[in-house]
Design an enzyme around this catalytic site. Structure first.
Site, mmCIF file in Angstrom:
data_model
loop_
_atom_site.group_PDB
_atom_site.id
_atom_site.type_symbol
_atom_site.label_atom_id
_atom_site.label_comp_id
_atom_site.label_asym_id
_atom_site.label_seq_id
_atom_site.Cartn_x
_atom_site.Cartn_y
_atom_site.Cartn_z
ATOM 1 N N SER A 199 0.812 -1.097 -0.012
ATOM 2 C CA SER A 199 -0.271 0.059 0.062
ATOM 3 C C SER A 199 0.989 1.222 -0.055
ATOM 4 O O SER A 199 2.083 1.016 0.631
ATOM 5 C CB SER A 199 -0.732 0.025 1.253
ATOM 6 O OG SER A 199 -1.567 1.240 1.513
ATOM 7 N N TYR B 61 -0.815 -0.039 10.166
ATOM 8 C CA TYR B 61 -1.284 -0.716 8.970
ATOM 9 C C TYR B 61 -0.074 -0.359 7.918
ATOM 10 O O TYR B 61 0.473 -1.335 7.083
ATOM 11 C CB TYR B 61 -2.706 -0.240 8.465
ATOM 12 C CG TYR B 61 -2.933 -0.622 7.054
ATOM 13 C CD1 TYR B 61 -3.322 -1.936 6.613
ATOM 14 C CD2 TYR B 61 -2.884 0.276 5.700
ATOM 15 C CE1 TYR B 61 -3.577 -2.282 5.190
ATOM 16 C CE2 TYR B 61 -3.142 0.017 4.640
ATOM 17 C CZ TYR B 61 -3.326 -1.429 4.449
ATOM 18 O OH TYR B 61 -3.770 -1.632 3.026
ATOM 19 N N LYS C 167 2.646 -2.576 5.958
ATOM 20 C CA LYS C 167 2.744 -2.750 4.394
ATOM 21 C C LYS C 167 4.048 -2.370 4.180
ATOM 22 O O LYS C 167 4.742 -2.903 2.900
ATOM 23 C CB LYS C 167 1.614 -1.784 3.804
ATOM 24 C CG LYS C 167 0.336 -2.326 3.721
ATOM 25 C CD LYS C 167 0.061 -3.522 3.373
ATOM 26 C CE LYS C 167 -1.410 -4.044 3.247
ATOM 27 N NZ LYS C 167 -1.532 -5.230 2.523
#
Ligand SMILES: NC(=O)c1ccc[n+]([C@@H]2O[C@H](COP(=O)([O-])OP(=O)(O)OC[C@H]3O[C@@H](n4cnc5c(N)ncnc54)[C@H](OP(=O)(O)O)[C@@H]3O)[C@@H](O)[C@H]2O)c1
Length: 245
Positions: free
Chosen positions: A137, A150, A154
């Site tokens: 991401s 998060y 990633k």
């Protein structure tokens, strides 16, 4: 194009969203797919949509017993595995990094990072023949307010891609994609009710659709990318040109 004729791809987390779009692309180009997700009913609907070259096994991406069942299914149904797409990813923790409790933090890493490594390890043990693509991401490449942990996971996926590409060459290629906001259930909270405003920061004037990611993933999996490994392709509608991550 017919780049996947005679080939089998395993795509985790593919009953909807980006994973399903990748599966559709591979089937449309002559391949067979095995897809996973937690909910059996949504998997059944996806397989019905994909047609006879698709099958599914339900389970959690970070469950070792589920992975054993998936590789047994592939051995029995296909006898070989060409491509792996580590697509399943979660984000159960919102807010500043220092406010995230240990348990959701651990779960993010178990699903997004450690399961990606485990699927790859077990796919190689099962005879994986060609290529891997991991879903990263842009949150892994820049500050991501509210979803920082998060983003850390990633970022780890991007580095895992580099390390695996090095270790598995020349037999296998390993690449990643780093999308910005793509219109799926996963990202709904980021755009629902304010899509026009959310899209205004994108150079190309719109948010992503699952197919915007499926095309580059199919390219990286295919022999068209035969001399590309360890790379992460940013798929962001030009958002990062403005320094937006
Ligand atoms: N959408 C975005 O804006 C965006 C941007 C950058 C990166 N990504 C990445 O793209 C990947 C796919 O996201 P998406 O937007 O397509 O999400 P989505 O539409 O919510 O689909 C997620 C898929 O994964 C399955 N899944 C979720 N948790 C799972 C687990 N623990 N084990 C196995 N399967 C699981 C879901 O089915 P069940 O619920 O039945 O398990 C579903 O099939 C993720 O890795 C995400 O981090 C998304």
């Amino acid at each position: 194009m017919d780049r996947f004729t005679g080939r089998t791809a395993l795509i985790t987390g593919a009953s909807r969203g980006i994973g399903l779009a990748i599966a559709q692309r591979i089937v449309a180009e002559g391949g067979s797919v095995v897809i996973t997700a937690r909910k059996q009913d949504e998997l059944n609907a996806a397989v019905a949509e994909l047609g006879p070259n698709a099958s599914a096994v339900a389970g959690h991406a970070d469950d070792p017993d589920h992975r054993v069942a998936v590789f047994a299914h592939i051995a029995e149904r296909h006898g070989h595995l060409d491509h792996l797409v580590n697509n399943a990813g979660i984000n159960p923790a919102y807010g500043p990094l220092l406010s995230v409790d240990d348990e959701p933090a651990r779960k993010i890493f178990e699903v997004n990072v450690l399961a990606t490594l485990a699927w790859t390890r077990e796919a190689v043990a099962a005879g994986l023949q060609r290529s891997v693509v991991n879903l990263a991401s842009i949150a892994g490449l820049s500050a991501a307010p509210g979803i920082g942990l998060y983003g850390v996971s990633k970022g780890a996926v991007i580095n895992l891609t580099i390390q695996l590409a090095h270790e598995l060459a020349p037999a296998l290629r390993v690449n990643a994609v780093a999308p910005a906001v793509v219109k799926t259930r996963f990202a709904r909270a980021l755009y629902e009710g304010n899509e026009e405003q959310a899209a205004s920061v994108y150079t190309l004037g719109r948010l992503g659709e699952p197919d915007d990611v499926a095309g580059p993933v199919a390219f990286l999996l295919s022999d068209d990318a035969a001399w590309i490994t360890g790379q992460t392709i940013v798929i962001d509608g030009g958002a990062m040109l403005h320094g937006i991550g």
